[in-house]
Design a protein around this motif. Structure first.
Motif, PDB file in Angstrom:
ATOM      1  N   VAL A   6       9.222  -6.391  -2.072  1.00  6.81           N
ATOM      2  CA  VAL A   6       9.725  -5.829  -3.338  1.00  6.81           C
ATOM      3  C   VAL A   6      10.849  -4.835  -3.038  1.00  6.81           C
ATOM      4  CG1 VAL A   6       9.148  -4.356  -5.322  1.00  6.81           C
ATOM      5  CG2 VAL A   6       7.571  -6.176  -4.601  1.00  6.81           C
ATOM      6  N   GLN A  29      14.001  -6.655  -1.968  1.00  8.04           N
ATOM      7  CA  GLN A  29      14.600  -7.343  -3.104  1.00  8.04           C
ATOM      8  C   GLN A  29      15.309  -6.359  -4.047  1.00  8.04           C
ATOM      9  OE1 GLN A  29      11.470  -9.663  -4.734  1.00  8.04           O
ATOM     10  NE2 GLN A  29      12.834 -11.207  -5.610  1.00  8.04           N
ATOM     11  N   THR A  30      14.585  -5.328  -4.450  1.00 14.37           N
ATOM     12  CA  THR A  30      15.114  -4.426  -5.475  1.00 14.37           C
ATOM     13  C   THR A  30      16.127  -3.436  -4.901  1.00 14.37           C
ATOM     14  OG1 THR A  30      13.186  -3.025  -5.100  1.00 14.37           O
ATOM     15  CG2 THR A  30      13.101  -4.512  -6.981  1.00 14.37           C
ATOM     16  N   LYS A  87      14.966   0.638 -11.050  1.00 13.69           N
ATOM     17  CA  LYS A  87      14.497  -0.730 -10.780  1.00 13.69           C
ATOM     18  C   LYS A  87      12.988  -0.840 -10.958  1.00 13.69           C
ATOM     19  CE  LYS A  87      18.428  -2.481  -8.874  1.00 13.69           C
ATOM     20  NZ  LYS A  87      19.050  -3.788  -9.050  1.00 13.69           N
ATOM     21  N   VAL A 136      10.590   0.119  -9.142  1.00 10.17           N
ATOM     22  CA  VAL A 136      10.077  -0.455  -7.898  1.00 10.17           C
ATOM     23  C   VAL A 136       8.549  -0.339  -7.797  1.00 10.17           C
ATOM     24  CG1 VAL A 136      10.085  -0.199  -5.376  1.00 10.17           C
ATOM     25  CG2 VAL A 136      12.235  -0.099  -6.648  1.00 10.17           C
ATOM     26  N   ARG A 187       6.756  -2.797 -10.021  1.00 10.88           N
ATOM     27  CA  ARG A 187       6.910  -4.157  -9.498  1.00 10.88           C
ATOM     28  C   ARG A 187       6.004  -4.398  -8.297  1.00 10.88           C
ATOM     29  NH1 ARG A 187      13.204  -5.874 -10.181  1.00 10.88           N
ATOM     30  NH2 ARG A 187      12.466  -7.753  -9.117  1.00 10.88           N
TER      31      ARG A 187
END
Lengths: 312, 312
Positions: free
Chosen positions: A164, A167-168, A301, A303, A306
């Motif tokens: 994660v 990605q973010t 984001k 994070v 997520r």
């Protein structure tokens, strides 16, 4: 969003923290309101000198400072009016959305583990490091020291949290996850790796590509490399020492410049419910600016949420 | 003394093995009689071409070769007439005093572990690597992959065996032994290190200086660095990859040249009752020469017996 910054942490506090604050607020896309935690009498003139806009910041006074070499748990308990203790208090009570310090690393870790909550389902939070890849890319290695002994389930969670984050924050679309190991094939390695491999293989929340070896750490094989914190910490410190050695030996090359871990600002604690970022003691203005920007990005984001979603 | 050399092992066999044999015999202090194990028809013309003195060598014919990618245990069992199987047979029966091969590493390890005996009292043999120190000195890191999971008692034995090797072969008088760990103070680290530290501290056969960290691996802190084979293998392969990266990026410096592990000839298996030396697949003449010289030195200095004495 509101981000708290410990102005008293690090070797060059509070000056470099003030300069970093200034630099961050100069950035076009800076959007956070900053709570500057530290000695008010010392901070006021610096804030004035650097013409930091008053509507963007608020100083919260802290009487005490936890020194770099104090015992973390003891210091946090006894120095309730220290900048780090106040920071975690503000974070836990929801007055700030993220907390950053370049102060006592142990106190920051203890604060992150015990002052705020771990994400639901997370066995243990983790810390990671950026790995400069030979091809110019960037990898993520975790855990790098928070968990010296790990269970397979923890490594499996590190893989998800690392994915994660990659990605973010690092902008890697479908990050390849590798299990750091001593052989390529499934079944190789120590007992921990042998038990972890099948879990990673079955984990639908990650893009597992198998084992990676020591020789693969710096090359473009896996984006997220998972290990227990013992091996990870040794690799991190060894990589940091390589930078120092190349500096001392005057070996000048772009690649080794990327081993200057000051470039990366700080290390976020992953797996807690709000961003906590730990800076290096030698952090200068640029590091502070990068850490605030990282906290902003982590909040934007979402994070943490997520990670929670992917960990279910 | 008689040393056995597998002429069929490695990417450049048998030519480089023959050249290495020639170079070794040219050395003033070479004193071993060599048994060259391999395909007689292929070796005879090479031995003639390189004018290798006939009174210094004997060719022992081997019909078969264990390839680099064969399964070690299976291959050793099925290919009894391979150069590696014959080598261990000669070693076990006392016809040679040491055995060297740059062939299938796994088969060499299996052979060392099961064809000849471990030293009395040794829990598990180990393999080590030379670490080039920043100041020009040389350190020893062990285990580097033979034992991915270890008990404290094993690390304690690695410390003793590493010390004897450092003293007798590397010429370090009173080698400082460090426990590779994630913190400096006693009590730091994973469960294994916490349990190992007191054993090393009480061990009167070594000069224990405490914990060393990842940042200390390449600097002049400890001469012998002890860890389980998981971490050690990752450090070894990471260090090897650094050399490759500097080569590819054309970063030219004496320090990184010393990361060229071909310089060091091969890796001896420590803790078995006779010298077994495993070479890199890419070994060339110089490596073969260095491996034979190392075997000679190990026999002359009675390294195995000294390890046995210190381990009591």
């Amino acid at each position: 969003m509101t981000i708290g910054l410990d102005m008293m942490g690090g070797d060059f506090a509070p000056l470099e923290a003030v300069k970093g604050t200034f630099e961050y607020l100069q950035e076009e896309n800076s959007s956070a309101f900053l709570i500057l935690i530290g000695d008010e009498a010392g901070l006021n003139p610096l804030v004035a000198e650097y013409k930091i806009p008053k509507d963007k910041i608020k100083i919260v006074h802290a009487d005490e400072v936890i020194d770099m070499h104090e015992h973390p748990t003891k210091a946090l308990k006894e120095k309730q009016r220290s900048s780090i203790a106040i920071g975690f208090h503000l974070l836990a009570s929801g007055k700030i959305d993220a907390f950053i310090s370049a102060g006592n690393t142990g106190a920051m870790l203890v604060g992150a583990l015990f002052s705020i909550k771990a994400l639901e389902g997370v066995l243990r939070p983790t810390i990671s490091t950026i790995i400069p890849k030979e091809n110019g890319g960037t990898g993520l290695l975790l855990d790098v020291g928070l968990n010296a002994d790990c269970k397979p389930e923890q490594l499996n969670q590190f893989a998800v949290m690392g994915s994660v984050f990659a990605q973010t924050i690092l902008g890697i679309e479908n990050p390849r996850v590798g299990l750091l190991n001593v052989g390529e094939e499934e079944g190789k390695g120590n007992i921990l790796c042998q038990a972890t491999f099948p879990m990673l293989k079955e984990n639908k929340h990650i893009n597992f590509i198998g084992n990676v070896e020591g020789r693969d750490v710096f090359i473009d094989k896996a984006d997220v490399m998972v290990c227990e914190g013992f091996t990870g910490n040794i690799i991190l410190k060894l990589a940091e020492s390589l930078y120092d050695i190349t500096q001392r030996k005057k070996i000048q090359h772009d690649y080794f410049d990327r081993f200057n871990f000051e470039n990366y600002g700080g290390t976020p604690v992953l797996g807690v419910n709000k961003p906590v970022i730990i800076g290096h003691g030698i952090s200068q203005a640029r590091s502070f600016k990068n850490m605030i920007a990282l906290a902003q990005k982590m909040i934007e984001k979402n994070v943490m949420q997520r990670m929670k979603d992917e960990l279910v």
